[in-house]
Design a protein around this motif. Sequence first.
Motif, PDB file in Angstrom:
ATOM      1  N   PRO A 186       0.538  -1.350  -0.136  1.00  0.00           N
ATOM      2  CA  PRO A 186      -0.092   0.417   0.175  1.00  0.00           C
ATOM      3  C   PRO A 186       0.702   1.048   0.260  1.00  0.00           C
ATOM      4  O   PRO A 186       1.638   1.130   0.776  1.00  0.00           O
ATOM      5  CB  PRO A 186      -0.451  -0.160   1.208  1.00  0.00           C
ATOM      6  CG  PRO A 186       0.263  -1.074   1.897  1.00  0.00           C
ATOM      7  CD  PRO A 186       0.782  -1.921   1.228  1.00  0.00           C
TER       8      PRO A 186
ATOM      9  N   ALA B  48      -3.505   4.871   0.547  1.00  0.00           N
ATOM     10  CA  ALA B  48      -4.102   3.840   1.174  1.00  0.00           C
ATOM     11  C   ALA B  48      -4.468   3.562   2.368  1.00  0.00           C
ATOM     12  O   ALA B  48      -4.811   3.675   2.822  1.00  0.00           O
ATOM     13  CB  ALA B  48      -3.441   2.391   0.627  1.00  0.00           C
TER      14      ALA B  48
ATOM     15  N   GLN C 245      -7.649   3.905   4.598  1.00  0.00           N
ATOM     16  CA  GLN C 245      -7.397   3.588   5.615  1.00  0.00           C
ATOM     17  C   GLN C 245      -7.842   3.458   7.424  1.00  0.00           C
ATOM     18  O   GLN C 245      -9.012   3.166   8.187  1.00  0.00           O
ATOM     19  CB  GLN C 245      -6.836   1.471   5.881  1.00  0.00           C
ATOM     20  CG  GLN C 245      -6.562   0.867   4.498  1.00  0.00           C
ATOM     21  CD  GLN C 245      -8.158   0.219   4.275  1.00  0.00           C
ATOM     22  OE1 GLN C 245      -8.356  -0.037   5.518  1.00  0.00           O
ATOM     23  NE2 GLN C 245      -8.139  -1.172   3.891  1.00  0.00           N
TER      24      GLN C 245
END
Length: 465
Positions: free
Chosen positions: A3, A7, A11
């Motif tokens: 990631p 990302a 998250q």
Amino acid sequence: MKPGYKAIYEQYRQSILRGILKPGDKLPSVRLLASELGVARKTVESAWAILVGEGYLVSQGARGTRVNPDLLNLAKKYPVIGEKPTPTTAGFGKSLRDRPGFLRLGIPSLDAFPYKKWLLLSGKAVRAMRPEEMTQPPLMGYAPLREALAHYLNISRGLSCSPAQIFITSGYQNNLRLILNTLANQRDKVLFEEPGYFLGQQLLKRAVQRLHRVPVDNQGLQTEYLQQHHADARLVFVTPSHHSPLAVTLSLPRKHQLLEWARQNESWIVEDDYDGEFHYTRQVLPALKSLDTHDRVIYMGTFSKTIMPALRISYLVLPHKLVDSFRAQAEHSEGGQPVLTQKIVASFLREGHFFRHLKKMRALYSRRRKNMLAALAEVYPEIFTVEVTDGGMHIIAYLRSGTQDEEMAALWQTHQLQVSPLSIWYQNTPKRYGLIIGYTNVATFAEAVALLQRPAQMTRALAGK
Ligand SMILES: Cc1ncc(COP(=O)(O)O)c(C=O)c1O
């Protein structure tokens, strides 16, 4: 793929908005998270910097980084997909079915479902409904779905079956009812695994007078025990790909012994292949039914794990010689399944989305399982131990000592962690004790740590640590 900082940022922002990370929760150190994700520290630091800048996180120097304690608890504003309001009278009974919460076993990753594709296929299916499809649904299932399934099962599960053997049903209860009504009478002996699927044993206890349990060890069902004690049984229910709940795989020699036992005694084997698609440490293994040269296996599959449980579409693959008797039984007891749903699933399979989805989910579950195992080792090294198996959608955290798994599960449930105590999946002693944890809907290591930490103090007290 590793990631990037965006990302990671997204998250964590989502975890905070969804209330999985709460105001004041401590985040793992940059070093730990970077090594967990296999990225450079700088990547994690960049994500943290944005979240601090936006006010989601606060950095407390050497004391680490926390979710901003001044944030309102946002969970109510952003409910998790699929969550229902908490019933005010919830007790701590054993059925977790209607409870909201986290870590429930057997639920596919709802955040990774291809909703857009599904919507597209649903629209097409509705538009293509023909008048003849709006009358009674076909008793054994919508023909294009039976064809697509036969194709899938031949390629992916190693079966050699035709659409005529496939019976589309609405799930485990429906399958059990059909099988028992067609094949067993009041005096017949029926066998179930020990330990075994909680719902299965509950249903069979009600429906069958002569229900016996066959022990399971780390190679699956003990087939020698079966040969010694149960030559006279009519039916045995087994979960060969991943035993429910221990997730062990039935060894090849035992598979052959089981098939031979059925041939000799003219018994029927019900193969419950509920999550056989999900192997992480080796190639997907063919189903037991692929070795069934004497046609003694009734294969049971479901879309509950591969698509979603709410679909209520499952299927049986019948031995050739049983097709007519199942159909005759169904004439009296069944009404067929919704055609529209079957149409959507058929095109999902036929157009290749199902294969792609499974491939994606295998990789995702493998990562999420690693996260959960690492989080368990981080939060409770002194309380639980795990035995890593080849696949499945849950892990078992075995208690290192003690037998208090029911109390512990009840405690975790007060924190909305809907784990199941292992011991209640046994009928007899000796039992093993632990918590059955579904990891598929926990997106990151930090989320897993935050969830497991919720009941940490009391869990330690209960375990006497
Ligand atoms: C052992 C086992 N068998 C079968 C099933 C399939 O159930 P259904 O198709 O009714 O959703 C499940 C689902 O949880 C399961 O755990």
